[in-house]
Enzyme design. Structure first.
Site, PDB file in Angstrom:
ATOM      1  CD1 TRP A  63      -2.760   1.192   0.727  1.00 28.62           C
ATOM      2  CD2 TRP A  63      -1.381   2.309   2.219  1.00 28.62           C
ATOM      3  NE1 TRP A  63      -3.493   2.740   1.047  1.00 28.62           N
ATOM      4  CE2 TRP A  63      -2.461   3.123   1.667  1.00 28.62           C
ATOM      5  CE3 TRP A  63      -0.496   2.789   3.170  1.00 28.62           C
ATOM      6  CZ2 TRP A  63      -2.556   4.521   2.771  1.00 28.62           C
ATOM      7  CZ3 TRP A  63      -0.501   4.006   3.862  1.00 28.62           C
ATOM      8  CH2 TRP A  63      -1.567   5.002   3.670  1.00 28.62           C
ATOM      9  CG  HIS A  64       3.507   2.552   3.331  1.00 25.54           C
ATOM     10  ND1 HIS A  64       2.988   1.516   3.941  1.00 25.54           N
ATOM     11  CD2 HIS A  64       3.682   3.643   3.888  1.00 25.54           C
ATOM     12  CE1 HIS A  64       2.686   2.202   5.269  1.00 25.54           C
ATOM     13  NE2 HIS A  64       2.934   3.480   5.079  1.00 25.54           N
ATOM     14  CG  ASP A  65       6.275   3.367  -3.809  1.00 28.95           C
ATOM     15  OD1 ASP A  65       5.401   2.701  -4.598  1.00 28.95           O
ATOM     16  OD2 ASP A  65       7.024   4.061  -3.852  1.00 28.95           O
TER      17      ASP A  65
END
Length: 645
Positions: free
Chosen positions: A528-530
């Site tokens: 989700w962050h990257d």
């Protein structure tokens, strides 16, 4: 009120979030039961604590003991030395200064350059004045809208009915007022959010609305048995597609259309190819919308699963069955009790997913909670507390400004310096202050947007409970850092996976299952962050570093050390030092220097006898910090505040 009392209120957890100290709302109090023990609720609504009490299991204060005089001495010597060390390596006279000097910019503090080389914080910093203007105008526009808005005509009002236990009866005035408030606020939110979306993303706004519409269709049109799986598959696919498709430029679509065989020789080919470039040129204030869309994905999943779980609700409202006051629900009730069936409309969905104050970065609010607060104003919002919260934000902003004007840790790490030039102490401080920079650059937008939401009458959860340097537990750090996201993960991933298991899987099996579920949860968190390998490594490291804390908790249960509390405190302090080192390593990999950078830092610290000696001294200093953290939490318990972080 003297200065110390005001400072105490300013930095109290009650000012940070009333959820931490407020007593149980009336909707949850059984009138047949006596009022809860005073030791559990010893903080008043405005955050002023009464006299400290010694609750069961809480030790008497240690602040004046000889041990803590030693800890105070260490603290007073080491902390200024830490700042001085990073300041020294940031001076123009340092041998490595020429490597990162080009990354510095003129600052507003006389005689100082500013390290504005972090692109994420730089973008936020440059837009702070505009955000302040927007968060002032938005609530004022809402109040003007409320004055002139008329939700329904008198004829339609007379047709509204409410079902009660006894049957149908005319709509009560309280209910009508709540429905009118919901209708007014949602109508304004939809209109303002669409304009806000267009201003932010220009012609990319239709792409976002298309994704929102597809997600809504999945929730409301698919057979209910397929909704959870389809929701997760679609939204995870969107995370990857947004990354790989770079936000789906119109120029790519135009090139694809122009490549069709019957258009290859068409005189219209050039205009077809050009329209995409023209549309892409009007990308709004933030053309790269896909970077910010990850937070919206959480809201999409929240709506779909809240709607899916609402279908399991039996006849009758839980509020009516339990005779709760809907205007005074606890946060847990606002989240758990499903909204009414008609509340899951596309208009409400659009207002929720695009709610302007929380659209860019959160904090994350569930759909059920959003609708409940739109219908009934949360009683936790107090203007005096909101003012203190705003002052506290400004102090954090000033702290960040001082830090980037006097310590250039981000520029140093970006310049890929010769790590061998730095001493072990300097290396450790570069890593430590890099983490503090990350903590502050994320804290500031979260608190600014939450402040905007509070001014608008919506109370989302506080994201950051404790300072980065006030953490010694992996579990506690995860609960207190990006707290609204942590609660989202627990509600929508960890618990549906089984959590730590039910009564049949308690003990060691439950702990193993909990670690596995944490691994799955943190894998999603990393994606989700990257979508990068270093963040996957970060997620897996966090899951792995939970194991030592879990194992030592099983080997050294608190109950077995009731007669040896001081020895137990020492053992816990030693274990906490190891936890801190592991958490710092994982976060440096994920958010600062990466694997190669961490390798250079570690080699520089432990690659010599002097480095190993420094590591031993550093662990002793960390032990002092841990004991102060322990005592701060004991002090909170004496005041009736129990935080799980």
């Amino acid at each position: 009120m003297n200065t110390l009392q005001y400072a105490g209120r300013l930095f109290s957890v009650d000012t940070l979030d009333a959820r931490f100290t407020s007593t149980t709302p009336q909707s949850r109090i059984d009138p047949a039961r006596p009022f809860p023990n005073k030791a559990s609720y010893n903080v008043s609504r405005d955050g002023r604590a009464g006299a400290e009490v010694t609750a069961k299991g809480v030790s008497p204060p240690r602040w004046k003991s000889p041990e803590f005089f030693y800890h105070a001495l260490v603290f007073l010597v080491v902390v200024p030395l830490m700042f001085k060390t990073v300041y020294d390596v940031s001076k123009s006279s340092h041998p490595e200064y020429h490597r990162f000097a080009h990354l510095l910019s003129p600052g507003w503090i006389p005689g100082r350059m500013v390290d504005n080389s972090d692109s994420q914080y730089s973008s936020f910093r440059e837009n702070v004045p505009y955000l302040f203007l927007l968060m002032t105008l938005h609530p004022l526009l809402r109040r003007l809208f409320d004055i002139f808005y008329s939700p329904v005509d008198q004829a339609s009002k007379s047709k509204l009915k409410i079902t009660t236990i006894g049957g149908n009866s005319p709509l009560s005035s309280d209910y009508a007022r709540a429905e009118r408030r919901l209708n007014e606020r949602v109508t304004f939110d939809v209109g303002f959010s669409i304009l806000f979306l267009i201003a932010l993303h220009g012609f990319s706004a239709p792409k976002i609305l298309m994704i929102l519409y597809i997600n809504y269709t999945i929730a409301t049109q698919l057979h209910r048995d397929y909704v959870p799986a389809a929701t997760w598959i679609f939204n995870i696919a969107i995370l990857f597609a947004n990354e790989l498709g770079r936000g789906y430029p119109y120029s790519d679509l135009a090139n694809f259309l122009s490549s069709w065989s019957y258009l290859r020789d068409s005189p219209k080919r050039d205009p077809i190819a050009n329209w995409g470039t023209v549309l892409d040129s009007y990308g709004g204030l933030t053309p790269r919308w896909e970077i910010l869309f990850n937070v919206t994905v959480l809201r999409l999943i929240s709506f779909n699963l809240d709607y899916y779980w609402s279908l399991d609700r039996t006849e009758g409202s839980p509020i009516e069955k339990k005779q709760f006051d809907p205007a005074n629900l606890s946060e847990r009730d606002r989240v758990d009790i499903p909204a009414k069936h008609q509340d899951y409309s596309f208009r409400n969905y659009l207002a929720y997913t695009l709610y302007a104050p929380l659209y860019l970065a959160g904090p994350i609010l569930t759909f059920n909670d959003y609708i409940s607060q739109q219908r009934y104003a949360p009683q936790s919002i107090d203007w005096n507390r909101t003012l203190l919260y705003g002052i506290r934000f400004l102090i954090c902003l000033l702290s960040m400004e001082v830090m980037i004007h006097f310590t250039y840790v981000i520029a140093i790490s970006k310049a890929q310096p010769a790590w061998a030039v730095y001493t072990p102490f300097q290396l450790s401080m570069l890593g430590y202050f890099s983490l503090h920079h990350i903590w502050l650059k994320l804290l500031l937008p979260w608190r600014l947007f939450r402040l905007w939401s509070l001014l608008d009458g919506i109370d989302p959860p506080e994201n950051v409970v404790r300072c980065m340097s006030d953490n010694y537990s992996v579990f506690g750090f995860w609960r207190g850092w990006h707290r609204s996201y942590n609660r989202w993960i627990i509600r929508y991933i960890y618990i549906p996976l089984g959590g730590s298991g039910g009564p049949s899987t308690r003990g060691k099996l439950g702990q193993v299952r909990a670690v596995f579920n944490l691994l799955v949860s943190f894998t999603f968190v990393a994606m989700w962050h990257d979508i990068q390998l270093r963040l996957l490594v970060w997620g897996w490291l966090i899951s792995l570093f939970v194991l030592p804390e879990t194992i030592t908790t099983l080997l050294f249960p608190r109950k077995s050390w009731e007669k040896h509390k001081e020895a137990y405190r020492v053992i816990c302090g030693i274990g906490a030092v190891g936890n801190i080192l592991m958490m710092m390593s994982a976060n440096l990999v994920g958010f600062a220097v990466g694997l190669d950078g961490l390798k250079g830092l570690v080699q520089g610290i432990v690659g010599s006898y002097s480095g190993l000696f420094f590591l031993a001294v550093a662990c002793a200093a960390l032990y002092t910090g841990v004991q102060i953290m322990f005592e701060l939490r004991e002090q909170e318990l004496r005041r009736g505040i129990k935080l799980k972080c």
